[in-house]
Scaffold this active site. Structure first.
Site, PDB file in Angstrom:
ATOM      1  N   SER A  80      -9.183  -1.751 -90.498  1.00  0.00           N
ATOM      2  CA  SER A  80      -8.561  -0.689 -91.287  1.00  0.00           C
ATOM      3  C   SER A  80      -7.438  -1.193 -92.180  1.00  0.00           C
ATOM      4  O   SER A  80      -7.305  -0.764 -93.328  1.00  0.00           O
ATOM      5  CB  SER A  80      -8.027   0.403 -90.352  1.00  0.00           C
ATOM      6  N   HIS A 117      -2.511   0.826 -91.188  1.00  0.00           N
ATOM      7  CA  HIS A 117      -3.228   1.325 -92.360  1.00  0.00           C
ATOM      8  C   HIS A 117      -2.314   1.335 -93.576  1.00  0.00           C
ATOM      9  O   HIS A 117      -2.658   0.846 -94.652  1.00  0.00           O
ATOM     10  CB  HIS A 117      -3.738   2.751 -92.105  1.00  0.00           C
TER      11      HIS A 117
END
Length: 228
Positions: free
Chosen positions: A160, A224
């Site tokens: 991610s 992220h």
């Protein structure tokens, strides 16, 4: 809003690196992680904040934890011996995933957005950029975990963070490119900045839960945003 494709009419080359990264992620998940069944490998090779901060491998026993939201108790495997330098887990862990939904979502975003970025900046630079973003994202998660007083023995994994960097590059390089998305039951086209913008706001909002002492649902949202 789920992205399913974009305009590739201006793409000049085949996205070999993007395809190779997707293949490698799938290979690691299917073979080494046993499609999520091989907890020993997963817990030994994931990034553990305490290991990164101390430089020492952490080995723990299996334990039973209680979900604070449901009160359900379940067993969590302990951290196994890491056969490589703990710092290398910053790279290895970005090719591992926590389940089918995790890898499917990540690979979908990489497939849709990675090819255009690779085409624009070149294959070698794209690969280095991808790895760099993944490492920076993992370090962001480590330091946010330390800063917010979270359990530093909880491992993290996934592509991610690296893909977040790819999304950021896509937004800068192709802000007006239109992306096909699945919105409820309809397929429509929206500008890239809308798709990436909605994604980023979602990460920030959930990240605030971590900064406030929450767990963020077990997802490393700091990684992220750090990759982005």
């Amino acid at each position: 809003m789920i992205p399913i494709g974009d305009d590739n009419s201006d793409r000049r080359s085949r996205p070999i690196v993007t395809w190779a990264l997707i293949a490698l992620n799938v290979l690691v998940f299917a073979v080494f992680q046993g499609c999520g069944a091989n907890d020993r490998f997963t817990y030994a090779m994931s990034t553990v904040p305490q290991e990164i901060l101390t430089g020492k491998d952490l080995v723990t026993a299996d334990r039973t934890v209680t979900d604070p939201s449901t009160g359900q108790r379940y067993s969590v495997p302990g951290l196994g011996v890491t056969p490589i330098s703990v710092y290398l887990t910053l790279i290895v862990s970005m090719f591992m995933h926590g389940g089918f939904a995790h890898i499917a979502g990540n690979m979908l975003f990489l497939f849709v957005f990675g090819d255009n970025v690779e085409d624009r900046i070149g294959r070698v630079r794209f690969l280095l950029f991808y790895l760099f973003c993944g490492v920076v994202a993992s370090l962001a998660h480590v330091f946010v975990s330390k800063w917010t007083g979270q359990d530093l023995a909880v491992p993290s994994l996934g592509a991610s963070g690296a893909i977040s960097g790819v999304l950021g590059a896509y937004l800068l390089l192709f802000p007006k490119k239109r992306v096909r998305v699945l919105l409820f039951r309809f397929i429509t086209k929206v500008p890239a900045w809308v798709v990436v913008g909605v994604w980023f706001v979602f990460q920030v909002v959930n990240g605030l839960g971590i900064l406030g002492g929450g767990t963020g649902g077990g997802v490393a949202y700091a990684a992220h945003v750090g990759g982005f």
